[in-house]
Design an enzyme around this catalytic site. Structure first.
Site, mmCIF file in Angstrom:
data_model
loop_
_atom_site.group_PDB
_atom_site.id
_atom_site.type_symbol
_atom_site.label_atom_id
_atom_site.label_comp_id
_atom_site.label_asym_id
_atom_site.label_seq_id
_atom_site.Cartn_x
_atom_site.Cartn_y
_atom_site.Cartn_z
ATOM 1 N N ASP A 44 0.822 -1.207 0.000
ATOM 2 C CA ASP A 44 0.000 0.000 0.000
ATOM 3 C C ASP A 44 0.858 1.260 0.000
ATOM 4 O OD1 ASP A 44 0.905 -0.114 2.601
ATOM 5 O OD2 ASP A 44 -1.076 -0.174 3.536
ATOM 6 N N SER A 45 2.172 1.078 0.086
ATOM 7 C CA SER A 45 3.105 2.195 -0.078
ATOM 8 C C SER A 45 2.996 2.814 -1.459
ATOM 9 C CB SER A 45 4.543 1.725 0.172
ATOM 10 O OG SER A 45 4.839 0.576 -0.607
ATOM 11 N N ASP A 83 -0.956 -6.258 -0.338
ATOM 12 C CA ASP A 83 -1.239 -5.542 0.901
ATOM 13 C C ASP A 83 -2.733 -5.247 0.996
ATOM 14 O OD1 ASP A 83 0.185 -4.753 3.115
ATOM 15 O OD2 ASP A 83 1.295 -3.176 2.077
ATOM 16 N N LYS A 113 -1.234 -9.516 2.886
ATOM 17 C CA LYS A 113 -0.520 -9.028 4.072
ATOM 18 C C LYS A 113 -1.416 -8.098 4.866
ATOM 19 C CE LYS A 113 2.837 -5.854 3.991
ATOM 20 N NZ LYS A 113 2.381 -4.876 5.025
ATOM 21 N N GLU A 182 9.137 -4.295 10.806
ATOM 22 C CA GLU A 182 9.608 -3.009 10.292
ATOM 23 C C GLU A 182 10.103 -2.087 11.402
ATOM 24 O OE1 GLU A 182 8.201 0.740 7.450
ATOM 25 O OE2 GLU A 182 6.944 -1.053 7.621
#
Length: 274
Positions: A44-45, A83, A113, A182
Site C-alpha cells: 500500500d506504499s 497488501d 498481508k 519493520e
C-alpha cells in the site's frame, strides 16, 4: 514453477535468506521475476510512491486490485503478495474474508498481508482457514501512523519490545505463515526470528531476519525526495543490475549493514524478554 510459502519455510530451516521487493507494475514485476526475487509485495506504499498521497491510509481496495493485477501479469515465478489496505479487514470478519478473496480471485495474488498483532489475530485465523496465505506486519505499521505518532522506530523499551514479541507469537498461532518486521532494534528482530517457526522479513530491522524487503523505487534510487536510514541505493542506471545486486547482498548477508539498522536495546534488557 511458482514459489510457495512451503519453500520459504524450507529456506528458513536451511538458513537461506528470502528476498522480497515492493513493486507496483507489470514491467518492474517482470524484472524482479527474471532476477529470481522470491516475493513481490504489492504494498500500500504505492499510495505515496506512485499516486503521490501523503500516507497509505487513503488508497482503496479498487486501486490496490488494479496494481496487483498488473504485477501478477508480470510475475511468473515470484510469489505475489498483496497488501490489504486500511479498513479493508479491520471493520468486520466478513470484510476481511471477502476482501482477501478478491485479491486472489480478481487480481491473482498468491497471498495477502495485514498489519497488526493480537487485535487482528481472529481475522488472520479466518483468512488463513479459508485457504489464503496470510503475512502479518509488526513494528512500525504505517496504517497505524496516527496512533504511533509518526514514522518512528518501535520496541525501544522493555514494555513495547515485549508487546511486539507477544504480537508475533499471536499472529503465528493464528495462522500467519510469515511476518514482516519493520523498524525495530536489531536485537529485538533477532529475538523474534529465533522464537518464531515462520520466516521473518525485515525492513530497517537488521540482518538477523530470515529475509529483507525494500521498495523497488527506493533500492534503485528513483525517489530523490526520500532516503530512509534503512534504504540502500544499488543501481539506478540499469534496474536489472540494481535488483541483482540487492538480491545477492541480501542472500550473502552484506545487506543490511549496521548503517541501515537501529539498535536501542542492551543485553540486560534483552535478557528480560521472553
Amino acid at each position: 514453477m511458482r514459489k510457495s510459502m512451503i519453500s520459504f519455510l524450507e529456506k528458513k530451516a536451511k538458513n537461506e535468506k528470502i528476498t522480497m521487493v515492493s513493486a507496483y507494475d507489470y514491467h518492474s514485476a517482470k524484472i524482479l521475476d527474471n532476477c529470481d526475487i522470491d516475493i513481490i509485495l504489492v504494498g500500500d506504499s504505492l499510495a505515496m510512491t506512485v499516486l503521490g498521497m501523503q500516507d497509505t491510509l487513503s488508497v482503496t481496495m479498487d486501486e490496490m486490485l488494479i496494481f496487483t493485477k498488473a504485477v501478477s501479469r508480470g510475475a511468473k515465478k515470484s510469489f505475489v503478495l498483496a497488501d490489504m489496505p486500511f479498513m479493508s479487514y479491520q471493520s468486520s470478519d466478513r470484510d476481511a474474508i471477502l476482501n482477501a478473496s478478491r485479491f486472489i480471485k480478481e487480481s491473482h495474488a498468491n497471498g495477502v498481508k495485514v498489519e497488526g498483532g493480537i487485535e487482528i489475530a481472529s481475522k488472520i485465523k479466518l483468512i488463513s482457514q479459508s485457504g489464503i496465505p496470510v503475512v502479518a506486519h509488526l513494528g512500525l505499521t504505517p496504517q497505524a501512523v496516527n496512533m504511533l505518532g509518526g514514522y518512528r522506530v518501535q520496541g525501544k523499551d522493555l514494555q513495547s519490545a515485549q508487546k511486539i514479541i507477544d504480537d508475533a507469537k499471536a499472529v503465528q498461532d493464528a495462522g500467519a505463515c510469515m511476518l514482516v518486521v519493520e523498524c525495530v532494534p536489531v536485537k529485538l528482530a533477532q529475538k523474534i526470528s529465533s522464537i518464531l517457526e515462520i520466516p521473518t522479513i525485515g525492513i530497517g530491522s537488521g540482518k538477523y531476519c530470515d529475509g529483507q524487503v525494500l521498495v523497488y523505487h527506493d533500492l534503485l534510487g528513483l525517489n530523490k525526495d526520500f532516503k530512509a536510514k534503512f534504504v540502500k541505493h544499488f543501481d539506478k542506471i540499469d534496474p536489472q543490475v540494481g535488483v541483482e545486486k540487492y538480491r545477492d547482498e541480501v542472500k550473502s548477508g552484506i545487506f543490511p549493514s549496521q548503517e541501515h539498522s537501529f539498535d536501542y536495546l542492551d543485553d540486560e534488557l534483552l535478557d528480560k524478554l521472553y
